[in-house]
Design a protein around this motif. Structure first.
Motif, PDB file in Angstrom:
ATOM      1  N   ALA A  99       0.867  -1.186  -0.067  1.00 45.89           N
ATOM      2  CA  ALA A  99       0.075  -0.037   0.029  1.00 45.89           C
ATOM      3  C   ALA A  99       0.826   1.390   0.039  1.00 45.89           C
ATOM      4  N   LEU A 100       1.882   1.155   0.684  1.00 43.04           N
ATOM      5  CA  LEU A 100       2.951   2.617   0.804  1.00 43.04           C
ATOM      6  C   LEU A 100       3.383   2.516  -0.569  1.00 43.04           C
ATOM      7  N   PHE A 101       3.909   1.534  -1.174  1.00 46.62           N
ATOM      8  CA  PHE A 101       4.324   1.830  -2.413  1.00 46.62           C
ATOM      9  C   PHE A 101       3.201   2.468  -3.344  1.00 46.62           C
ATOM     10  N   ALA A 102       2.202   2.113  -3.428  1.00 48.37           N
ATOM     11  CA  ALA A 102       1.259   2.561  -4.474  1.00 48.37           C
ATOM     12  C   ALA A 102       1.062   4.253  -3.980  1.00 48.37           C
ATOM     13  N   VAL A 103       1.231   4.566  -2.427  1.00 48.78           N
ATOM     14  CA  VAL A 103       1.096   5.874  -2.329  1.00 48.78           C
ATOM     15  C   VAL A 103       2.096   6.768  -2.552  1.00 48.78           C
ATOM     16  N   GLY A 104       3.254   5.998  -2.578  1.00 50.02           N
ATOM     17  CA  GLY A 104       4.710   6.381  -3.225  1.00 50.02           C
ATOM     18  C   GLY A 104       4.532   6.871  -4.657  1.00 50.02           C
ATOM     19  N   LEU A 105       4.104   5.948  -5.187  1.00 48.13           N
ATOM     20  CA  LEU A 105       4.070   6.038  -6.776  1.00 48.13           C
ATOM     21  C   LEU A 105       3.099   7.239  -7.053  1.00 48.13           C
ATOM     22  N   ALA A 106       2.095   7.139  -6.644  1.00 44.32           N
ATOM     23  CA  ALA A 106       0.947   8.210  -6.902  1.00 44.32           C
ATOM     24  C   ALA A 106       1.687   9.432  -6.434  1.00 44.32           C
ATOM     25  N   ALA A 107       2.317   9.883  -5.373  1.00 47.21           N
ATOM     26  CA  ALA A 107       3.018  10.983  -4.956  1.00 47.21           C
ATOM     27  C   ALA A 107       4.136  11.339  -6.181  1.00 47.21           C
ATOM     28  N   GLY A 108       4.845  10.378  -6.382  1.00 49.43           N
ATOM     29  CA  GLY A 108       5.913  10.641  -7.306  1.00 49.43           C
ATOM     30  C   GLY A 108       5.503  11.080  -8.930  1.00 49.43           C
ATOM     31  N   GLY A 109       4.286  10.363  -9.319  1.00 49.12           N
ATOM     32  CA  GLY A 109       3.818  10.665 -10.490  1.00 49.12           C
ATOM     33  C   GLY A 109       3.081  11.983 -10.380  1.00 49.12           C
ATOM     34  N   ALA A 110       2.579  12.534  -9.316  1.00 48.95           N
ATOM     35  CA  ALA A 110       1.963  13.847  -9.336  1.00 48.95           C
ATOM     36  C   ALA A 110       3.103  14.888  -9.500  1.00 48.95           C
ATOM     37  N   LEU A 111       3.876  14.563  -8.611  1.00 46.98           N
ATOM     38  CA  LEU A 111       5.140  15.579  -8.700  1.00 46.98           C
ATOM     39  C   LEU A 111       5.688  15.657  -9.947  1.00 46.98           C
ATOM     40  N   GLY A 112       6.003  14.418 -10.660  1.00 48.46           N
ATOM     41  CA  GLY A 112       6.495  14.293 -11.979  1.00 48.46           C
ATOM     42  C   GLY A 112       5.759  15.023 -13.041  1.00 48.46           C
ATOM     43  N   PHE A 113       4.379  14.873 -13.070  1.00 50.41           N
ATOM     44  CA  PHE A 113       3.551  15.496 -13.920  1.00 50.41           C
ATOM     45  C   PHE A 113       3.535  17.035 -13.526  1.00 50.41           C
ATOM     46  N   GLY A 114       3.603  17.418 -12.395  1.00 44.57           N
ATOM     47  CA  GLY A 114       3.519  18.899 -12.233  1.00 44.57           C
ATOM     48  C   GLY A 114       4.674  19.528 -12.712  1.00 44.57           C
ATOM     49  N   LEU A 115       5.867  18.829 -12.552  1.00 48.54           N
ATOM     50  CA  LEU A 115       7.002  19.760 -12.875  1.00 48.54           C
ATOM     51  C   LEU A 115       7.297  19.518 -14.570  1.00 48.54           C
ATOM     52  N   ILE A 116       6.465  18.980 -14.988  1.00 49.84           N
ATOM     53  CA  ILE A 116       6.642  18.993 -16.617  1.00 49.84           C
ATOM     54  C   ILE A 116       5.452  20.117 -17.063  1.00 49.84           C
ATOM     55  N   ALA A 117       4.259  19.757 -16.670  1.00 49.77           N
ATOM     56  CA  ALA A 117       3.050  20.308 -17.236  1.00 49.77           C
ATOM     57  C   ALA A 117       3.029  21.939 -16.849  1.00 49.77           C
ATOM     58  N   TRP A 118       3.282  22.326 -15.541  1.00 47.78           N
ATOM     59  CA  TRP A 118       3.073  23.657 -15.177  1.00 47.78           C
ATOM     60  C   TRP A 118       4.257  24.614 -15.762  1.00 47.78           C
ATOM     61  N   PRO A 119       5.422  24.369 -15.832  1.00 47.67           N
ATOM     62  CA  PRO A 119       6.418  25.000 -16.479  1.00 47.67           C
ATOM     63  C   PRO A 119       5.975  24.837 -18.064  1.00 47.67           C
ATOM     64  N   GLY A 120       5.720  23.880 -18.495  1.00 43.11           N
ATOM     65  CA  GLY A 120       5.545  23.419 -20.024  1.00 43.11           C
ATOM     66  C   GLY A 120       4.296  24.483 -20.380  1.00 43.11           C
ATOM     67  N   LEU A 121       3.464  25.023 -19.566  1.00 36.83           N
ATOM     68  CA  LEU A 121       2.319  25.628 -19.829  1.00 36.83           C
ATOM     69  C   LEU A 121       2.801  27.388 -20.072  1.00 36.83           C
ATOM     70  N   GLU A 122       3.888  27.771 -19.713  1.00 35.01           N
ATOM     71  CA  GLU A 122       4.505  29.010 -19.650  1.00 35.01           C
ATOM     72  C   GLU A 122       5.345  28.994 -20.929  1.00 35.01           C
ATOM     73  N   LEU A 123       5.344  27.895 -21.755  1.00 31.90           N
ATOM     74  CA  LEU A 123       6.116  27.956 -22.898  1.00 31.90           C
ATOM     75  C   LEU A 123       5.061  28.425 -24.150  1.00 31.90           C
ATOM     76  N   ARG A 124       5.100  29.825 -24.429  1.00 37.52           N
ATOM     77  CA  ARG A 124       4.057  30.032 -25.214  1.00 37.52           C
ATOM     78  C   ARG A 124       4.523  30.508 -26.626  1.00 37.52           C
ATOM     79  N   ALA A 125       5.684  30.785 -27.024  1.00 43.89           N
ATOM     80  CA  ALA A 125       6.253  31.037 -28.179  1.00 43.89           C
ATOM     81  C   ALA A 125       6.126  29.802 -29.211  1.00 43.89           C
ATOM     82  N   GLU A 126       5.898  29.942 -30.495  1.00 43.04           N
ATOM     83  CA  GLU A 126       5.394  29.017 -31.487  1.00 43.04           C
ATOM     84  C   GLU A 126       6.690  28.119 -31.324  1.00 43.04           C
ATOM     85  N   TRP A 127       7.948  28.505 -31.526  1.00 43.51           N
ATOM     86  CA  TRP A 127       9.047  27.380 -31.532  1.00 43.51           C
ATOM     87  C   TRP A 127       9.127  26.776 -30.340  1.00 43.51           C
ATOM     88  N   GLN A 128       8.778  27.220 -29.384  1.00 45.93           N
ATOM     89  CA  GLN A 128       8.489  26.184 -27.946  1.00 45.93           C
ATOM     90  C   GLN A 128       7.161  25.380 -27.973  1.00 45.93           C
TER      91      GLN A 128
END
Lengths: 192, 200
Positions: A137-166
């Motif tokens: 169960a703790l593995f599952a919780v850790g996996l969920a937490a790691g996935g949430a963190l990883g997703f956030g680190l990609i998605a939210w900075p990625g939203l700031e890339l607005r130039a066409e080439w970006q």
């Protein structure tokens, strides 16, 4: 690039260090679960693909996927932890990542409701594959937490890339992810 | 530092990477993982020049080709890689790879501007061939996904190097440089084609 991005990057670097300090005080499953996203390339790939999709679609999709991704991972991991073995979990995981990478490369504007569904399905498939035969169960919780963190680190900075080439660079990354996992899928089916 | 002044530095680094690969040619590189995959596209001059030529030509053609080609190429190459990895036969792969250098080099040297769908079709056909070669040549050891990551990334970086050089075509001196590069690719492609046909 906003001021949030350096803070996010520092957090990402600090996370493995923090995990090393956690293992002594908590059951091993939690840290291993969190580390899966970094240590297993196939799981890193799906998180990258989900993050790219969110960055390309917009903040509404990102918010929904930020919630759905860890839920999917946790549900899938709980299933894997109780050894509900589903044949072909690894193949399904690779196939899901190919699809997500392809969607990112095409940058199609799908209906908003589909994005959390994609995140949920991807999370369940990968959570199951990650936890199968190992972790509790703790593995599952850790996996969920790691996935949430990883997703956030990609998605939210990625939203700031607005130039066409970006935006194009994000699509190129999506095509690379799809290509890599397509080849890996073939090698897995071949039995390599 | 402006974007233009960064380009020569990036180009120098990419060219240096190619020179470094010459020290390991002929031997195994890496353990069948990321490093092995990174090395594979630059282990053969025929692969390398064709990948760079895709970038050169995309830059010459301009938008949307300049980004469509690097988006589409890895995916189509992966399909070829899938076929190769699964042992599906494809006749004339080596001849086709050599021809890709010759054709793409010719296109760049003459600054050909066909309809976009023609350019995409041509590049896709060559991508299948290159991917098939990578797929059949993958090592029997190592971590498949890391190998795949390595050669997709290396291929993408070769495209990028071609694009960076190709962007100089906007200036008179750059146009000549790019077309000369195309001529070099054409010569390399012709050499490998003659070898593949047993004429050298």
């Amino acid at each position: 690039m906003s001021r949030r991005t350096p803070a996010a990057l520092v957090t990402a670097v600090a996370a493995p260090v923090a995990a090393a300090q956690v293992t002594a005080a908590h059951p091993l499953g939690l840290a291993e679960g969190m580390a899966q996203v970094i240590l297993r390339p196939e799981h890193l790939g799906v998180i990258l693909a989900l993050g790219l999709l969110a960055a390309l679609r917009g903040p509404d999709a990102a918010m929904r996927m930020q919630v759905a991704t860890p839920i999917g991972l946790a549900v899938g991991a709980f299933g894997g932890a109780v050894a509900l073995g589903v044949a072909g979990a690894e193949v399904a995981g690779l196939g899901v990542t190919v699809l997500l990478g392809l969607l990112a490369a095409l940058a199609l504007r799908l209906p908003l409701v589909l994005y959390p569904l994609l995140a949920l399905v991807a999370g369940v498939v990968h959570g199951h594959a990650a936890a199968l035969g190992q972790g509790g169960a703790l593995f599952a919780v850790g996996l969920a937490a790691g996935g949430a963190l990883g997703f956030g680190l990609i998605a939210w900075p990625g939203l700031e890339l607005r130039a066409e080439w970006q935006r194009i660079a994000l699509r190129v990354l999506g095509s690379w992810i799809a290509a890599i996992h397509l080849i890996a899928l073939g090698l897995t089916l071949r039995g390599a | 530092m402006s974007q233009l002044s960064r380009a020569p530095l990036a180009l120098s680094l990419l060219l240096a990477a190619g020179a470094a690969s010459g020290h390991v040619e002929g031997g195994h590189v890496g353990d069948g993982g990321l490093l092995t995959g990174l090395y594979h596209p630059i282990s053969g001059l025929d692969h390398m020049v064709a990948m760079i030529a895709v970038g050169l030509w995309g830059a010459q053609l301009g938008a949307p080709a300049i980004w469509l080609l690097p988006v589409a190429f890895p995916l189509v190459m992966a399909l070829g890689g899938l076929a190769g990895a699964m042992g599906l036969p494809l006749p004339g792969v080596e001849t086709g790879i050599a021809a890709s250098g010759l054709v793409l080099g010719l296109a760049v040297a003459l600054a050909l501007r066909p309809p976009l769908w023609v350019a995409l079709l041509l590049v896709a056909a060559f991508a299948i061939l290159h991917g098939h070669a990578h797929g059949t040549e993958l090592p029997a050891y190592g971590v498949p996904i890391l190998y795949a990551a390595g050669f997709v990334i290396a291929t993408g970086l070769l495209h990028l190097s071609g694009i960076l050089i190709g962007l100089t075509h906007r200036w008179p001196w750059g146009s000549g440089l790019v077309r000369t590069g195309g001529a070099v690719v054409l010569a390399v492609g012709a050499y490998y084609l003659l070898r593949a046909l047993g004429l050298m």
